[in-house]
Each structure stands twice: as structure tokens, then as C-alpha cells.
Scaffold this motif. Structure first.
Motif, PDB file in Angstrom:
ATOM      1  N   SER A 160       7.709   5.525 -10.131  1.00 48.24           N
ATOM      2  CA  SER A 160       6.907   6.305  -9.189  1.00 48.24           C
ATOM      3  C   SER A 160       5.573   5.589  -9.075  1.00 48.24           C
ATOM      4  N   MET A 161       5.194   5.269  -7.854  1.00 49.72           N
ATOM      5  CA  MET A 161       3.975   4.500  -7.670  1.00 49.72           C
ATOM      6  C   MET A 161       2.727   5.315  -8.009  1.00 49.72           C
ATOM      7  N   TYR A 162       2.816   6.623  -7.780  1.00 47.25           N
ATOM      8  CA  TYR A 162       1.691   7.514  -8.071  1.00 47.25           C
ATOM      9  C   TYR A 162       2.204   8.748  -8.796  1.00 47.25           C
ATOM     10  N   ARG A 163       1.358   9.301  -9.658  1.00 43.75           N
ATOM     11  CA  ARG A 163       1.630  10.588 -10.300  1.00 43.75           C
ATOM     12  C   ARG A 163       0.623  11.589  -9.757  1.00 43.75           C
ATOM     13  N   THR A 164       0.907  12.850  -9.944  1.00 44.52           N
ATOM     14  CA  THR A 164      -0.044  13.901  -9.603  1.00 44.52           C
ATOM     15  C   THR A 164      -0.772  14.331 -10.867  1.00 44.52           C
ATOM     16  N   ASP A 165      -2.102  14.423 -10.796  1.00 47.79           N
ATOM     17  CA  ASP A 165      -2.842  14.858 -11.977  1.00 47.79           C
ATOM     18  C   ASP A 165      -2.921  16.383 -12.013  1.00 47.79           C
ATOM     19  N   ASP A 166      -3.658  16.916 -12.982  1.00 53.89           N
ATOM     20  CA  ASP A 166      -3.644  18.370 -13.182  1.00 53.89           C
ATOM     21  C   ASP A 166      -4.437  19.129 -12.136  1.00 53.89           C
ATOM     22  N   THR A 167      -5.070  18.431 -11.204  1.00 59.47           N
ATOM     23  CA  THR A 167      -5.747  19.098 -10.093  1.00 59.47           C
ATOM     24  C   THR A 167      -4.983  18.923  -8.780  1.00 59.47           C
ATOM     25  N   GLY A 168      -3.780  18.365  -8.856  1.00 59.82           N
ATOM     26  CA  GLY A 168      -2.981  18.177  -7.654  1.00 59.82           C
ATOM     27  C   GLY A 168      -3.400  16.985  -6.836  1.00 59.82           C
ATOM     28  N   ARG A 169      -4.107  16.045  -7.443  1.00 55.25           N
ATOM     29  CA  ARG A 169      -4.573  14.847  -6.747  1.00 55.25           C
ATOM     30  C   ARG A 169      -3.891  13.612  -7.325  1.00 55.25           C
ATOM     31  N   PRO A 170      -3.935  12.497  -6.593  1.00 50.91           N
ATOM     32  CA  PRO A 170      -3.131  11.359  -7.003  1.00 50.91           C
ATOM     33  C   PRO A 170      -3.766  10.546  -8.128  1.00 50.91           C
ATOM     34  N   ALA A 171      -2.919   9.952  -8.916  1.00 49.63           N
ATOM     35  CA  ALA A 171      -3.363   9.005  -9.929  1.00 49.63           C
ATOM     36  C   ALA A 171      -2.387   7.839  -9.905  1.00 49.63           C
ATOM     37  N   ARG A 172      -2.893   6.647  -9.720  1.00 53.27           N
ATOM     38  CA  ARG A 172      -2.040   5.456  -9.724  1.00 53.27           C
ATOM     39  C   ARG A 172      -1.309   5.375 -11.057  1.00 53.27           C
ATOM     40  N   ASN A 173      -0.037   5.074 -10.999  1.00 54.62           N
ATOM     41  CA  ASN A 173       0.762   4.956 -12.207  1.00 54.62           C
ATOM     42  C   ASN A 173       0.715   3.501 -12.673  1.00 54.62           C
ATOM     43  N   PRO A 174      -0.103   3.184 -13.671  1.00 57.43           N
ATOM     44  CA  PRO A 174      -0.293   1.790 -14.073  1.00 57.43           C
ATOM     45  C   PRO A 174       0.943   1.140 -14.669  1.00 57.43           C
ATOM     46  N   ASP A 175       1.922   1.933 -15.088  1.00 53.87           N
ATOM     47  CA  ASP A 175       3.154   1.348 -15.612  1.00 53.87           C
ATOM     48  C   ASP A 175       3.912   0.581 -14.537  1.00 53.87           C
ATOM     49  N   TYR A 176       3.690   0.930 -13.283  1.00 57.79           N
ATOM     50  CA  TYR A 176       4.388   0.268 -12.187  1.00 57.79           C
ATOM     51  C   TYR A 176       3.447  -0.443 -11.230  1.00 57.79           C
ATOM     52  N   LEU A 177       2.239   0.036 -11.107  1.00 58.44           N
ATOM     53  CA  LEU A 177       1.380  -0.398 -10.008  1.00 58.44           C
ATOM     54  C   LEU A 177       0.002  -0.798 -10.515  1.00 58.44           C
ATOM     55  N   GLU A 178      -0.349  -2.071 -10.304  1.00 50.40           N
ATOM     56  CA  GLU A 178      -1.695  -2.518 -10.651  1.00 50.40           C
ATOM     57  C   GLU A 178      -2.696  -2.103  -9.581  1.00 50.40           C
ATOM     58  N   SER A 179      -2.262  -2.131  -8.323  1.00 47.14           N
ATOM     59  CA  SER A 179      -3.131  -1.695  -7.224  1.00 47.14           C
ATOM     60  C   SER A 179      -2.294  -1.503  -5.976  1.00 47.14           C
ATOM     61  N   ALA A 180      -2.838  -0.739  -5.040  1.00 47.66           N
ATOM     62  CA  ALA A 180      -2.230  -0.564  -3.724  1.00 47.66           C
ATOM     63  C   ALA A 180      -3.349  -0.196  -2.775  1.00 47.66           C
ATOM     64  N   GLU A 181      -3.453  -0.901  -1.689  1.00 46.43           N
ATOM     65  CA  GLU A 181      -4.550  -0.620  -0.769  1.00 46.43           C
ATOM     66  C   GLU A 181      -4.187  -1.022   0.648  1.00 46.43           C
ATOM     67  N   VAL A 182      -4.866  -0.362   1.585  1.00 51.47           N
ATOM     68  CA  VAL A 182      -4.736  -0.719   2.992  1.00 51.47           C
ATOM     69  C   VAL A 182      -5.622  -1.934   3.232  1.00 51.47           C
ATOM     70  N   VAL A 183      -5.014  -3.070   3.577  1.00 49.92           N
ATOM     71  CA  VAL A 183      -5.784  -4.308   3.751  1.00 49.92           C
ATOM     72  C   VAL A 183      -6.100  -4.592   5.210  1.00 49.92           C
ATOM     73  N   ASP A 184      -5.355  -3.956   6.131  1.00 48.59           N
ATOM     74  CA  ASP A 184      -5.611  -4.125   7.568  1.00 48.59           C
ATOM     75  C   ASP A 184      -5.296  -2.825   8.283  1.00 48.59           C
ATOM     76  N   THR A 185      -6.033  -2.556   9.337  1.00 45.16           N
ATOM     77  CA  THR A 185      -5.740  -1.426  10.218  1.00 45.16           C
ATOM     78  C   THR A 185      -5.565  -1.866  11.667  1.00 45.16           C
ATOM     79  N   GLU A 186      -6.042  -3.054  11.998  1.00 44.83           N
ATOM     80  CA  GLU A 186      -5.925  -3.594  13.358  1.00 44.83           C
ATOM     81  C   GLU A 186      -5.310  -4.982  13.296  1.00 44.83           C
ATOM     82  N   PRO A 187      -4.347  -5.283  14.124  1.00 42.92           N
ATOM     83  CA  PRO A 187      -3.774  -4.370  15.120  1.00 42.92           C
ATOM     84  C   PRO A 187      -2.836  -3.330  14.513  1.00 42.92           C
TER      85      PRO A 187
END
Length: 756
Positions: free
Chosen positions: A92-119
Motif C-alpha cells: 500500500s503506497m499510503y496508510r491512513t493515520d489516526d486522524t484519517g489523513r494520509p501517511a506515506r508508507n516508507p516500506d514501499y515508497l520513498e517519495s511520490a509527487e506531482v512533477v508536472d501539471t502542464e500540459p
């Protein structure tokens, strides 16, 4: 609590499955008083403990509702157990924390980001270099690409439950290196973090045959702290064992056995020592709690009298066999058993032996349950009153709004949650729960409870009190009230239907629920009756005090509120079909239904309550639209733009002439709501997405197709000493940290509610 709940993601379950996704938002900053999202109403309760205090080894026996029909979470018949297995054995790339918000799962994912929006929107995933499948192959772009192709909806040979999000992907390719995955979207997608969780190996998603059939009963290749050892349909269990190729923190437990145990059988299995963890109903939770005593209290010996002498009725006491009886009763029994009347003495001796056996059995049960404790929180799900707007009186928005405005949602929440010691706040949003970014109380778009204004809305729709009503030989009743399930009459079961009428339970014509105390709360005069039956009596006679019609209530007891005159239109009284499940665990729903009916009485609306079997409740009534009012639950997922849209989308005609309702079982929707969801799904501006979702929620409130009532309680019986498991709340379980405390390790104190 009833387990009747549905989820907007058919991908993860058909009826009783909560999603595990998370919303793409940064870590939660401190909430200020003017932030409508606020905090979660209750913290998780899992007896959290550091790994250093958890012993290695052991088997956790965990009750589930069923052995899954499939282990493929993207198929329509996936259920809650499917999801639980996937969380333990798949990436699972992300887990849900105890407030219902995302936490990156470091066991699988070092990072994930939007690098481009255009085009076009481009997301780059950088994977953990140690992440491998159980066959030794690296997790990589080939797995991402195979899952996208399977779920994109472009190949109908794949039997998928949905394609939301995946249908917006244009291509998936290898990035700058083996550990990078580059995903390019054809259209912007705000909820991109919901994708590839869980991630299946290309062995499962690479071909239609493998996808459709290959992962239903086994998963040969996995990549989690656990692996699937077997799915045993004979013994009704799924066995998970530690994964030897797992690269993260090693699992503390040797095995997790997920056993299918009906909810009404779980207390017996706990007593028999066959379970360590089980979600339970309030009655079982009460029994476990009484046996266990306070979680931070010392040990006690309830059967010991002063200075260590046996109490009356305890083993060793001359009055053994009389525990729980008054002193006079116990002495009389002893005298009879030891008296000169031999016949009476023999009868009393036998009676005392039976009582001893019963007491001994109760004591053994109590001792067994004393090894457990109740861990409680609130589920990331809420119970709602659904109003079917397809046809009939509720097709008129004014009538729906009148029903909604007759409800005191605070009292309904208190009826369920207050006795459990949980925060009893009504839910104010259809798309999120308190603490989640999109949450804001949108109920103002409908208006507060106001019986006078509700009656005015009915009058505007042509439903007026005291109007002429056409009577039949058996009296007025709702069209379609003849359900196929068990029906109620005068608050009692009609065992065989041969009771002189049609068996339909008509509420509201003759008066209030006896013993309700007039205020609809679990207060004096009505708490016990409502808690036990959850149903209303239509006799109009006050039988709360001793059961005698016309009996006087104690001084100071509030008089029951008089029901308003029934409203009618075109010679027909306004009676709504209220369908409820009849199975174990549904008592709370029936309590709520009785109180809702009381509140509708006050504006002149009658209700015909029909209880139906659990197995037909959803399929034959909710999904098919054979109801006016119903109670069921939705999860508030971390991806409301994606997941809530089909729940509130405007129904559209299908090619065959039928109405395609998606998952909008109330059949109430508007073009404006659809447009707001679509815009929220397509913007990468988190604030804009949040504001659009709140606007959509306000319009959903105004349409009055559904009324959120309360967040569902989560009650779990857990063996004392079991750490990092229990009532998880929002948080995704961390399976590798679960286990039993080392000998001599002190257990943690129960978590405090954020509101405390």
C-alpha cells in the motif's frame, strides 16, 4: 451495532467493506477553533505498545464476518475480510493515520509527487529499493502498468468492480531508474494517491484469466509482513503466516488466523478461549466489561465477603446455590432443604442443585471473560436515515425536508453512543467526518429541527392534518407495506402472521412509545424498553410502570408528548414504509427507528415498520428501492471526490430504459452536485477541492435524500495483553506490530478521547 453498512467503493467491498485509502493532503497542522474540520471525536483504542515490549511468536485468532469469496479486492464480491488480508500481505503506497489523513508508507515508497501539471499531470513514484515480491522479484513499473491496464475499463475481459481514477491515466512507464514509476494522466486527478493501493503483482493483473480467477482463493505472490498460507472454507478461516522475504520490521506474530464467526456466536467463542480479538455488539461489550472490571483497576474477588469470608451464595457458604437472591429467600430455601417435610426438602434440594449448576456456569463464563477487555472508538463510518425519493410521497422535496426537519439528530446520536461512553455528536457532513479536511457541518442548508416548520412544509405539499382518510376494513396502511420479511404489530413479533390482521406494524396513529418519557432520550421511563427492543408500541397505553394500562407514573415523570393529528392528502394518510434488518446486532438500528418514528408522529406522519432478514435487506430493499425510509451506514473515505460521487450522483436512464442509480440508493440527485464533485476531482488545489466538496455537501443536505445521524461505534473485545490491536478508528492497522506483551510487561492505559 448492526453490521449493515455499504461502501462507495465496489472495488473494496459490495456491502460491508470500509476503504483503506487516504486523501492527498499534507500532515495535519494544529486545528484552530475556527477550523470546521476540527478533530476526530474519538481516538483509536488499540493498547498501543512499543515493539520492544511485544513478545515474538504466537497466534492471533481474529473474528471476521466471513471467509472471502475472493482475495482480489478489485472484484465486486470482495468484502471486509478481503480488505483485511490485502492490508497484511500486499503493498500500500499510503496508510491512513489516526486522524484519517494520509501517511506515506516508507516500506514501499520513498517519495511520490506531482512533477508536472502542464500540459498533463505527471506523478513520479520512487520505490523502496528493498521492496520485493515473495518470489524475489523487485516491485516495479511492470506491476503498476499491469494494474492500470486491468482497471482502466478499456478491456471488458477484466471483471472489475470499478475504474475510478485508473480511467484517467494515459500511460504508466519506467522512470529514470528501476525504482521509479512515471504515471501520466490524460485528465487531472486530485485523488491520485488513492491509486495502486493495494498493489497486486503482475502475475494477478497481467491477464484477464489471472485477474478473474487466479486470486480468488489464493495469492501465490505477496509483498507484506504476512503471506496467505491457506484459505480454508471447511473450517471457515484464512491463515496468514509471516513472510520470510519481508524487508521491514519483522512481524511479531507467527500467525494471524481470521475466523468467520457470526456476531451472535462470538461471546461463546470468547468464553471457550477460541478467539483473541472480535468486534462485538453493545450487549456483549457490557458483559465483557463487567467481567473484566475497570481497565486500570486492581484485581478483585467479588465472591469474598468481609475479612475474606465467603459471601452468601459463594462456594463454601451455607447458602451456596442462592447467589443473587435476597437474604430472606436464601434462608427460606435453606430451611426448606433442611426441614422435616421430606417431600418439600427433596424438591428444594433439587432446585438448589440446579441453581448451583447455573451459578457455577455463570461463574466460569465470568472468569473466562475476565481475561478480555473492551476497546472502543468510533468507526470512520456514519449511520444515516435514507429517504427514497424515486416515487411516492418522498418524491416531493418538501416532504423529504419535512421528515428531515422533524428529527432531533442530537438525541438520536445520544441514544446510541451515550450509553457506550462515546462522544454523542451528530454527523454534520455527507462526505467527511470530524477531523478530516473536507469536514464542515453543512446541515444549516437544511435547517435545524423544527416541528412547526416541518408541518408547514407538509401543508405546502398538500398534506394537511385532520383531512378525510379513506378507510379499509383493516384500516389505512402504506402502499407496498406488505414486505416479505418479519413484520411488527403493536411492538411485538407476529410469529406466524395469523393474528387477525395483515401483520404490518403501523406506528404513530394512536400515540407515543410507552415509557419514552416524552423526550425521546434514553432517560428515565424509557431507557430500558428502548434499549431492549428499540421498537414502538402503537397501543397508546402507558405500560412503562408495571405494565398496567393507565398506571400512574412516579411524581415528576414527564408526560408523553401527544402525537399530532395524522396528515392526509386526497383521502390517504401519509404513511411511510420503514424497512429494518432483523438479524443479530441490529438492535441499535431498531432503537433509532423507534425514536425516528416518534419524532415523525409529532408532525403527523405514520410509519409502517417491517423487519426483513439481513441477507435480503440490502439487495431486495435498499438497492432495489423497495422502501421509503431505511437505516444503513456509509464510510467517510479519505477520497470523497472520487468515492462519494457515485453515492450522490443524479440517477440517469440506462440504455434498456431502467434507471442507473450507481450507488445512490435514495434516487435523489442534482446536476449541481455532480458538477461540484467533478470539479473537486479535477483540481490539484487542495483548498479549492475542499471548498467544492463542502458546497456539494450543502446541496446534498438541501435535497434531503439522506440525513447523517451519528458516527458508528466500534467495540472490540480483546484479550488482555494483546498489543497494537483493537478499535482502530481511522488508522490502518500495522500488522507487523501486533502481538502479545512479554511476560511481566505492563499494559498501556486506554487512550483518551481527543475531546476529553
Amino acid at each position: 451495532m448492526s453490521h449493515v453498512r455499504v461502501g462507495p467503493r465496489a472495488v473494496t467491498r459490495s456491502v460491508a467493506f470500509l476503504t483503506a485509502g487516504v486523501l492527498a493532503v499534507p500532515a495535519l497542522a494544529g486545528c484552530t477553533s475556527d477550523e470546521p474540520a476540527g478533530k476526530p471525536l474519538a481516538a483509536q483504542d488499540v493498547a498501543a505498545a512499543p515493539r520492544s515490549r511485544v513478545a515474538d511468536g504466537g497466534t492471533l485468532r481474529w473474528a471476521v464476518d466471513s471467509v472471502p469469496e475472493t482475495l482480489n479486492a478489485f472484484q465486486a464480491d470482495a468484502d471486509d475480510t478481503t480488505n483485511r488480508v490485502a492490508q497484511a500481505v500486499l503493498p500500500s503506497m499510503y496508510r491512513t493515520d489516526d486522524t484519517g489523513r494520509p501517511a506515506r508508507n516508507p516500506d514501499y515508497l520513498e517519495s511520490a509527487e506531482v512533477v508536472d501539471t502542464e500540459p498533463k499531470q505527471v506523478v513520479v513514484y520512487k520505490l523502496n529499493q528493498q521492496a520485493v515480491w515473495s518470489d524475489g522479484r523487485e516491485i516495479g513499473a511492470a506491476d503498476f502498468a499491469a494494474q492500470w491496464r486491468a482497471l482502466s475499463g478499456k478491456d471488458s475481459a477484466y471483471w472489475t468492480a470499478r475504474n475510478a481514477g485508473y480511467d484517467r491515466i494515459e500511460k504508466v512507464e519506467r522512470g529514470a531508474g528501476d525504482l521509479e514509476v512515471k504515471v501520466t494522466f490524460s485528465r487531472p486527478y486530485a485523488d491520485w494517491q488513492s491509486l495502486f493501493t493495494p498493489l497486486y503483482p503482475k502475475d494477478v493483473t497481467g491477464t484477464p484469466d489471472a485477474f478473474n480467477d487466479g486470486a480468488r482463493r489464493e495469492l501465490k505472490v505477496t509483498a507484506g509482513p504476512f503471506a496467505v498460507q491457506k484459505v480454508d472454507t471447511k473450517d471457515d478461516e484464512v491463515v496468514l503466516a509471516g513472510n520470510p522475504r519481508w524487508w521491514g520490521e519483522p512481524a511479531k506474530l507467527e500467525q494471524i488466523v481470521l475466523r468467520a464467526v457470526p456476531r451472535d456466536k462470538r461471546v461463546s467463542e470468547l468464553v471457550a478461549g477460541k478467539l483473541d480479538l472480535a468486534e462485538v455488539d453493545p450487549e456483549t461489550a457490557d458483559e465483557v466489561g463487567l467481567a473484566a472490571g475497570p481497565r486500570d483497576a486492581g484485581t478483585g474477588t467479588p465472591l469474598m465477603g468481609p475479612q475474606g469470608t465467603p459471601a452468601a451464595g459463594a462456594p463454601g457458604s451455607p447458602l451456596a446455590g442462592d447467589r443473587g437472591r435476597s437474604a430472606a429467600q436464601a434462608l427460606r430455601s435453606w430451611a426448606l432443604a433442611n426441614g422435616s417435610d421430606e417431600e418439600a426438602a427433596e424438591e428444594e434440594v433439587l432446585a438448589r442443585e440446579e441453581r448451583r449448576e447455573t451459578e457455577a456456569k455463570a461463574q466460569r463464563r465470568q472468569r473466562a471473560l475476565s481475561g478480555f477487555e473492551v476497546r472502543k472508538s468510533l468507526e470512520p463510518a456514519y449511520t444515516q436515515l435514507a429517504l427514497n425519493g424515486a416515487d411516492g410521497p418522498l418524491a416531493d422535496e418538501r416532504v423529504r425536508r419535512a421528515v428531515a426537519r422533524a428529527l432531533d439528530r442530537k438525541k438520536l446520536a445520544e441514544a446510541v453512543l451515550k450509553p457506550l461512553g462515546l462522544p454523542a455528536e451528530p454527523v454534520g457532513s455527507h462526505v467527511a467526518l470530524a477531523g478530516q479536511p473536507a469536514y464542515a457541518d453543512g446541515s444549516g442548508a437544511l435547517g435545524d429541527q423544527n416541528a412547526k416548520e416541518a408541518r408547514a412544509l407538509l401543508a405546502d405539499a398538500g398534506w394537511v392534518p385532520g383531512g378525510p382518510v379513506k378507510k379499509t376494513e383493516k384500516g389505512e396502511k402504506a402502499a407496498g407495506a406488505e414486505g416479505d420479511g418479519e413484520k411488527e404489530k403493536d411492538g411485538k413479533k407476529s410469529e406466524d402472521g395469523d393474528d387477525g390482521d395483515d401483520g404490518t406494524y403501523i406506528v404513530g396513529e394512536d400515540g407515543k412509545n410507552p415509557g419514552d418519557g416524552g423526550d425521546g432520550e434514553n432517560g428515565e421511563g424509557g431507557a430500558k424498553a428502548d434499549a431492549e427492543s428499540g421498537e414502538k408500541h402503537s397501543s397508546g397505553k402507558n405500560t412503562a410502570q408495571g405494565g398496567a394500562p393507565g398506571a400512574y407514573a412516579p411524581k415528576g415523570t414527564a408526560a408523553p408528548a401527544a402525537a399530532a393529528a395524522p396528515v392526509a392528502k386526497d383521502g390517504k394518510a401519509l404513511t411511510l414504509r420503514f424497512v429494518l434488518p432483523s438479524g443479530p446486532g441490529s438492535e441499535a438500528l431498531r432503537t433509532v427507528a423507534g425514536r425516528v418514528s416518534d419524532m415523525l408522529d409529532e408532525i403527523g406522519i405514520d410509519t409502517a415498520i417491517t423487519k426483513v432478514p439481513d441477507e435480503s435487506y440490502f439487495k431486495d430493499h435498499i438497492a432495489s428501492g423497495a422502501y421509503d425510509l431505511a437505516l444503513y451506514s456509509w464510510p467517510a473515505t479519505a477520497f470523497p471526490a472520487t468515492d462519494a460521487r457515485p453515492v450522490y450522483a443524479k440517477p440517469v436512464p440506462a440504455a434498456d430504459g431502467s434507471l442507473n442509480v450507481a450507488q445512490n440508493y435514495t434516487r435523489v440527485g442534482t446536476d449541481q452536485v455532480d458538477q461540484l464533485f467533478d470539479r473537486a476531482m479535477s483540481t490539484l488545489d487542495r483548498k479549492e477541492a475542499r471548498d467544492l466538496l463542502r458546497k456539494a455537501d450543502s446541496r446534498i443536505w438541501a435535497a434531503a435524500g439522506s440525513v447523517p445521524l451519528y458516527q458508528r461505534p466500534q467495540l472490540t473485545a480483546a484479550r488482555k495483553g494483546l498489543a497494537n490491536a483493537g478499535a482502530f478508528g481511522f488508522e490502518t492497522p500495522v500488522y507487523e506490530d501486533m502481538g502479545f506483551l512479554k511476560k511481566g510487561a505492563q499494559g498501556p492505559r486506554p487512550a483518551a478521547s481527543p475531546s476529553s
